[in-house]
Design an enzyme around this catalytic site. Structure first.
Site, PDB file in Angstrom:
ATOM      1  N   VAL A  89      41.332  32.164  47.414  1.00 19.80           N
ATOM      2  CA  VAL A  89      41.058  33.053  48.544  1.00 19.80           C
ATOM      3  C   VAL A  89      40.021  34.095  48.114  1.00 19.80           C
ATOM      4  O   VAL A  89      40.248  34.854  47.173  1.00 19.80           O
ATOM      5  CB  VAL A  89      42.359  33.760  48.999  1.00 19.80           C
ATOM      6  N   ASP A  90      38.885  34.093  48.800  1.00 22.56           N
ATOM      7  CA  ASP A  90      37.847  35.102  48.537  1.00 22.56           C
ATOM      8  C   ASP A  90      37.976  36.214  49.573  1.00 22.56           C
ATOM      9  O   ASP A  90      38.132  35.944  50.759  1.00 22.56           O
ATOM     10  CB  ASP A  90      36.449  34.475  48.646  1.00 22.56           C
ATOM     11  N   VAL A  91      37.897  37.450  49.095  1.00 20.04           N
ATOM     12  CA  VAL A  91      38.088  38.583  50.011  1.00 20.04           C
ATOM     13  C   VAL A  91      36.956  39.601  49.838  1.00 20.04           C
ATOM     14  O   VAL A  91      36.481  39.834  48.730  1.00 20.04           O
ATOM     15  CB  VAL A  91      39.455  39.265  49.733  1.00 20.04           C
TER      16      VAL A  91
END
Lengths: 287, 214
Positions: free
Chosen positions: A129-131
């Site tokens: 998950v990239d945030v």
């Protein structure tokens, strides 16, 4: 006791290991097989290998390369990048990976998480998950290597992938990537507290003490970083020495230990006191 | 000592991390053959059942490949040394509650259950954990007391203590390794546990090399 894991993240671009800065700039490090062999001997607990251009260039995972690097890798190897169908998972595992990581495909087709964990077991499926922080100042999940905001909050998305069958979450702050500003502790903490599956924190480590923050304040199950491990001898063992000194339970499996060493604020080893060196010199020459 | 090369066969049921196992055997100087063919298994001096995957799917695949009967014969009747790893350890139990109810090989008296966790403990149980060794020989012969191995699983084999050779602690006690006559199995991944893991595999290889076949 279950140990806290230290996981170097090796970023693969055009079949070379690179340092990534803000998902935009890249510095070449070298050949993947050699990089993996190096860190595998340096007391790391796992290796995370991510091919950042596979999906963008619509390429399949490079099986030949995975085959080669897994040969002498006796720690768990997670491979990500370009995995979009069950066949890709099968091939990557056959080539020597132990776990696979999906990012784009999970966002595109969340059911893929359920399908793949149904066959390979959730322990095999890591959702990456990239945030980024959006214009309103809130954390938001991003897609396409950080270029597209998805409207999903990290908590909401993390809970959803957990429910769908993910075994772990690899949580990467795209803002902090290569910034050396330290982990986005707020992000790590909110996601770690929202789910009951292990969360691997990544993005922003600039000094060794950042790892300690990730575990103690961020409550991560494992800590990862990429750039800091390059260009320094024994970097992973030194990171372990830092964690150990902070009373974090880590695995020490090598004779090279740095427990008695002193470090400066950047994590560099300090020269020993002259009196101590004189003593070592004396002991050595006594016989 | 019988030094003639033994044939190690890694059973391929379409989902294990076979390559890791073969790599580790290769490092230890043994070539292990990956196969899903009855005739290869028939010729094996030792059988390795590796593991990544879901229990039901694994048993289904083994049935589809028609390997259950030959494996039963080799392990139970011919008493060929067998090493089960992770899911491979669970498959030799009687049944599993993973994804409903599924029957296993039933070579040992035991049931596969979901790990019970309390409060804030996370599942899967993933990472390096210490084990306590209950039976040193033959797998843990060269392993120091404070050792750790790589685990990654959500289910474990609940079985009688008499066949447990090592255990680990999460929130509850978890069977880490079992042995019964010619059967050995580890819940952790020896092929991914660096030196300690390679030592365990070497222990198995030594056992096979000195084994007196019926």
């Amino acid at each position: 006791m279950l140990k806290k894991r230290l996981i170097p993240c090796l970023v693969l671009k055009d079949n070379l290991i690179v340092q990534s800065i803000g998902f935009k700039k890249y510095l070449p490090i070298g050949v993947a097989k050699i990089a993996v062999e190096f860190v595998a001997k340096w007391d790391v607990d796992e290796i995370f290998l991510i091919d950042i251009t596979a999906t963008k260039e619509k390429r399949k995972p490079n099986l030949k390369l995975i085959n080669k690097i897994s040969e002498n890798c006796f720690v768990p190897l997670t491979v990500g990048g370009g995995i979009h169908e069950l066949k890709d998972i099968k091939n990557v595992i056959r080539a020597g990976a132990d776990k696979i990581s999906i990012n784009s495909e999970a966002l595109e087709d969340p059911d893929f998480i359920t399908k793949s964990s149904g066959i390979y077991g959730s322990q095999c499926i890591v959702v990456s998950v990239d945030v980024k922080i959006n214009s309103k100042g809130n954390h938001e999940v991003v897609a396409d290597a950080g270029k597209r905001f998805t409207g999903l909050s990290p908590i909401e998305w993390a809970r959803r992938v957990e429910k769908l069958g993910a075994g772990e979450i690899f949580l990467n702050s795209a803002d902090r990537d290569g910034s050396k500003k330290g982990y986005d502790i707020k992000l790590i903490k909110m996601v770690s507290e929202a789910v009951r599956i292990p969360v691997i924190a990544c993005g922003g480590v600039g000094v060794m003490s950042d790892f300690i923050e990730g575990i103690i304040e961020g409550k991560a199950s494992a800590i990862s970083a990429a750039n800091i491990f390059h260009y320094t001898e024994h970097s992973t063992i030194i990171a372990k020495a830092f964690l150990k000194k902070a009373d974090i339970d880590v695995r020490l499996n090598t004779l090279a230990k740095y427990g008695e060493f002193k470090f400066d604020e950047y994590g560099r080893i300090l020269k020993k006191e002259d009196a101590g060196l004189a003593q070592i010199w004396f002991e050595r020459n006594k016989s | 000592m019988n030094t003639s090369k033994k044939t190690f066969v890694v059973v391929d049921y379409g989902m294990g991390n076979l390559k890791s196992v073969v790599n580790a055997f290769k490092f230890l100087g043994e070539s292990a053959k990956i196969s899903n063919k009855r005739k290869d298994i028939e010729k094996a001096d030792a059988i390795i059942i590796p593991g990544v995957g879901a229990f039901g799917e694994a048993m289904n695949n083994l049935q589809k490949l028609d390997l259950v009967k030959i494996l039963n014969k080799k392990v139970l009747k011919d008493k060929v040394p067998m090493l089960g790893i992770c899911l491979g350890m669970q498959l030799i139990a009687q049944d599993s509650e993973e994804g409903g109810f599924n029957k296993g090989f039933g070579w040992i008296d035991g049931h596969v259950r979901k790990i019970k966790v309390y409060n804030n403990t996370r599942l899967p149980h993933v990472g390096w954990n210490d084990i306590s060794i209950l039976k040193k020989k033959p797998l843990f012969n060269n392993i120091s007391k404070d050792c750790n191995f790589y685990f990654v699983h959500s289910y474990y084999v609940d079985c009688d203590e008499s066949i447990v050779s090592a255990e680990t602690k999460y929130d509850v006690k978890i069977t880490a390794a079992i042995q019964k006559e010619n059967m050995f199995a580890t819940q952790f991944h020896p092929e991914k546990s660096q030196e300690n893991g390679l030592r365990v595999l070497k222990g198995f290889i030594n056992f096979v090399q000195n084994y007196k076949y019926a």
